[in-house]
Design an enzyme around this catalytic site. Structure first.
Site, short mmCIF file in Angstrom:
data_model
loop_
_atom_site.label_atom_id
_atom_site.label_comp_id
_atom_site.label_asym_id
_atom_site.label_seq_id
_atom_site.Cartn_x
_atom_site.Cartn_y
_atom_site.Cartn_z
CB CYS A 1 7.66 47.68 3.82
SG CYS A 1 7.37 49.33 3.18
CB CYS B 1 10.62 48.67 1.38
SG CYS B 1 9.38 47.95 0.29
CE LYS C 1 8.70 6.76 7.39
NZ LYS C 1 9.29 7.77 8.19
CG ASP D 1 3.95 12.56 4.91
OD1 ASP D 1 3.90 12.21 6.10
OD2 ASP D 1 4.82 13.33 4.46
CE1 TYR E 1 -3.67 2.86 8.49
CE2 TYR E 1 -3.55 4.56 6.82
CZ TYR E 1 -3.35 4.14 8.12
OH TYR E 1 -2.85 5.02 9.04
CB CYS F 1 8.33 52.05 -1.29
SG CYS F 1 8.28 51.50 0.42
CD GLU G 1 -2.54 -1.16 2.70
OE1 GLU G 1 -2.39 -0.24 3.53
OE2 GLU G 1 -3.19 -2.18 2.93
CE LYS H 1 4.94 4.94 7.08
NZ LYS H 1 4.84 6.31 7.51
CB CYS I 1 4.79 50.19 0.09
SG CYS I 1 5.78 48.81 -0.46
S1 IVH Z 1 -0.87 0.37 8.68
C1 IVH Z 1 0.04 -1.60 12.80
N1 IVH Z 1 -1.03 1.43 6.30
O1 IVH Z 1 2.13 5.08 8.99
C2 IVH Z 1 0.34 -0.58 11.79
N2 IVH Z 1 -0.17 2.78 8.07
O2 IVH Z 1 4.33 4.12 11.09
C3 IVH Z 1 -0.85 0.08 11.27
N3 IVH Z 1 0.38 5.06 7.41
O3 IVH Z 1 0.69 5.39 12.16
C4 IVH Z 1 -0.55 1.06 10.22
N4 IVH Z 1 -0.18 4.88 5.30
O4 IVH Z 1 -0.25 6.80 10.31
C5 IVH Z 1 -0.67 1.62 7.57
N5 IVH Z 1 -1.24 2.27 4.13
C6 IVH Z 1 -0.91 2.45 5.41
C7 IVH Z 1 -0.41 3.68 5.88
C8 IVH Z 1 -0.04 3.81 7.23
C9 IVH Z 1 0.28 5.70 6.24
C10 IVH Z 1 0.92 5.67 8.65
C11 IVH Z 1 0.03 5.51 9.85
C12 IVH Z 1 0.85 4.82 10.89
C13 IVH Z 1 2.24 5.01 10.39
C14 IVH Z 1 3.06 3.79 10.76
#
Ligand code: IVH
Length: 672
Positions: A426, A408, A313, A117, A226, A411, A113, A115, A432
């Site tokens: 300013c 500035c 990451k 942010d 998720y 001006c 999946e 991740k 200005c």
């Molecule tokens: S699963 C038991 N799936 O990443 C773990 N987490 O460091 C449950 N996050 O706190 C998390 N996308 O905020 C999961 N597809 C995804 C995610 C995801 C972002 C974040 C989430 C979690 C952190 C884990």
């Protein structure tokens, strides 16, 4: 319209708008224009106000928050919210894969999946309805932010009827903000003289923790789900559960994939390492999960994280380039922002020519920039690239240190810095050019006076041709119509549109005018609060800092800025001119409950948030009927009017003193 007709129409509109919400937010395939949607929503809202008995409690009109929550209640998670182990390279992933094979053999699959942010959120559904939303907090307990989360369109408040969900379950996901919304809202913050957020993640988490859910509703958030948590196991695999929750109405990301081995996982990662830049939101990695629930159980957990999942990451991309020059921009509030102009370089899929430098300290203290330095530029979660550091090995001999401008750039007025603040200003707001033009552009903007027929470019032309210097000059343009025509720059039709739009703006309500004046720190919400509290410009202009801070949501910094603004004779003169021209400086009359002395001698406190009224409105109703509002709970209190999300300490105190706790409806009952 007869009640039967109204009932039918409300039902039809509710169903239709719910469907459009689903198409727009869940399927991302709208089948109606924004304009038509808003039009229908307004019609529904009007009908619901006229015939409240027929309104669906889950109506699309209720999706916009409007209440003020004062504090969040801490809630313990039924299942702890764990974090994930992180890896940054392929070898660590191969090691993870081998650990799993050793424990459960070779017969398993992974779900990969994105991740997201943002910030993680746990949602509880009871009988198909959103009952509670809680932040991760420390993993064991978090903040209850249900009122704010209810404003997120992609989070269903009620599940799709007929789908086979359990009576009680928890579902977890990530709340985030799309990059486009982030850029738009951050620009607005800068325009309002507020500090911008560094990245969409910070904007999203700052938003969820706001006390004012109307403001939350104005900042579009999204949420991908998720993880499903139920008492009894309903599905065999994580993948199956994702498909099911999608059918129940949840927003599940479509980019997830099933992979039969680690090679597939690595391909998925490599694909998204470059492709992620084309998404409309930020991801910072990939999450890899063992698909089968009984295999997950077999693998178990460490103290902090599951052994069946890991996150990979992405590294923030970094490039080296040359600093060509530091230039400065002057905003409408006079704030001067330095910008690094760079030798164009390719970074994360786009050509970078500029980087933010935030403020003077960034140049002279943190980076100690010298002319033509070679700098490392990074694009992490941030949209605008950032200079991370200077490559000192490449500094040119004899290069001079970059000094922050003292005057500035527009001006030449000496710049000022307020103690404790990072930005230089300013102070020449009357002379200005970028400040004058910026202020008028702000005034005509969509969120302020929304003047049709006038755009930013037109304001620049009108300023350059000496037609406007102040906002009030817009209202004299009609007298200059012949000169405008003569200029040859505008056609007759566009001049007429312009003048018509300006004339129409005289009908805009007081809060829009107040926001349009562009007082530092007076954004849309603050303007609304000020109008609700002070009712007219004269009371507002006369208010002291103390009186201002007594209004809801108005802090010391905002109050200072307002008193400084009105202390300026030029500003007072401008307001007088606008008043003469017929602009609105008095709050619109709201539906008032008839004044009486029914509450005479009774003391009240209002706490929490209410569906139908703002707290200021309830306060007015109590006072108009002879009641008094107290500032703290004591034996003198007769009633505590309680809404949703009231602080637990208030409740405890009121219970101890045996003070009756009533709802807003019960308060109205006292007036009958
Ligand atoms: S699963 C038991 N799936 O990443 C773990 N987490 O460091 C449950 N996050 O706190 C998390 N996308 O905020 C999961 N597809 C995804 C995610 C995801 C972002 C974040 C989430 C979690 C952190 C884990």
């Amino acid at each position: 319209m007869s009640p039967t007709e109204a009932k039918d129409r409300i039902q039809a509109l509710t169903a239709e708008l719910k469907k459009h919400n689903y198409n727009y937010y869940v399927l991302a395939m709208p089948t109606i224009s924004d304009y038509d949607f808003d039009h229908k929503l307004k019609e529904l809202d009007k009908l619901e106000k006229e015939f409240p008995d027929f309104a669906d409690p889950d109506s699309p009109t209720q999706r916009v928050g409007g209440e003020v929550t004062k504090e969040f209640v801490t809630v313990k998670h039924r299942w702890p919210m764990l974090s994930l182990g992180n890896t940054y390279n392929e070898q660590e992933l191969i090691d993870f894969d081998q650990r799993i094979r050793k424990a459960i053999g070779d017969n398993f699959e992974y779900v990969c999946e994105l991740k997201f942010d943002g910030l993680s959120m746990s949602l509880t559904y009871q009988d198909g309805k959103l009952a509670r939303a809680v932040t991760r907090g420390d993993g064991t307990q978090g903040d209850e932010v249900t009122t704010n989360v209810r404003t997120i369109h992609t989070i269903p408040k009620k599940l799709i009827a007929g789908s086979n969900y359990p009576d009680l379950f928890e579902i977890r996901g990530e709340v985030f903000m799309h990059r486009k919304a982030f850029e738009r809202l951050n620009k607005e913050r800068v325009d309002n003289g507020e500090v911008p957020y560094a990245n969409p993640r910070n904007f999203a988490s700052g938003t969820i923790k706001l006390q004012d859910s109307a403001e939350v509703a104005r900042r579009p958030l999204d949420c991908f789900l998720y993880g499903l948590y139920t008492e009894k196991q309903l599905f065999k695999t994580h993948w199956e559960s994702l498909q099911a929750v999608k059918e129940w109405g949840f927003h599940v990301d479509d980019h997830s994939r099933l992979c039969s081995d680690i090679k597939g996982v690595l391909d998925f990662i490599n694909h998204w390492d470059t492709e992620r830049h084309h998404l409309s939101y930020d991801i910072d990695g990939i999450v890899i999960k063992v698909n089968n629930y009984s295999q997950q159980q077999e693998l178990g957990f460490t103290a902090k994280s599951p052994r069946w999942a890991i996150s990979y990451k992405f590294k923030a991309e970094r490039v080296e380039t040359e600093l060509l020059a530091v230039t400065y921009q002057v905003g409408r509030t006079g704030a001067v922002t330095p910008v690094a102009n760079l030798k164009p370089v390719l970074l994360a899929g786009t050509t970078v020519k500029r980087a933010t430098l935030h403020n003077a300290d960034e140049i002279t203290e943190r980076l100690k920039l010298h002319e033509h330095d070679t700098v490392f530029v990074e694009k992490g979660g941030e949209i605008i690239p950032k200079i991370i550091s200077v490559n000192l090995d490449k500094r040119k001999p004899g290069a001079a240190a970059i000094k922050y401008v003292t005057h500035c750039p527009a001006c030449d007025t000496p710049l000022l810095r307020t103690e404790g603040e990072a930005a230089w200003y300013c102070p020449n707001d009357e002379g200005c050019p970028p400040q004058i033009v910026g202020k008028i552009q702000h005034y005509i903007g969509r969120k302020a006076m929304n003047i049709d027929g006038l755009g930013d470019e037109t304001i620049v032309t009108l300023y350059n041709q000496h037609f406007v210097r102040h906002i009030s000059d817009l209202y004299d343009l009609e007298q200059h119509a012949p000169e405008l025509k003569q200029m040859g720059r505008f056609g007759e039709k566009s001049i007429n549109n312009m003048l018509e739009g300006i004339e129409k703006s005289k009908q805009q309500p007081f809060e829009k005018v107040l926001f349009g004046l562009g007082i530092r720190y007076v954004g849309e919400t603050v303007a609304r609060k000020l109008v609700a509290h002070f009712k007219n410009i004269d009371r507002l202009m006369a208010a002291t800092v103390e009186e201002l801070t007594a209004a809801e949501e108005i802090g010391e910094r905002i109050a200072q800025s307002i008193t400084e603004y009105f202390a300026d004779p030029g500003h007072r003169e401008e307001i007088e001119k606008l008043r003469q021209k017929g602009l609105q400086f008095v709050a619109e009359e709201k539906e008032v409950v008839l004044a009486s002395d029914k509450l005479a001698g009774k003391n009240f406190i209002i706490s929490g948030t209410f569906e139908k009224y703002s707290r200021d409105e309830l306060k007015d109703i109590i006072e108009q009927n002879g009641g008094k509002i107290l500032s703290s709970i004591s034996a003198k209190l007769n009633y505590l009017v309680a809404g949703e999300n009231m602080g637990p300490s208030k409740l405890e105190k009121a219970n101890k003193l045996n003070i009756p706790i009533i709802s807003d409806e019960e308060l109205m009952g006292l007036l009958k």
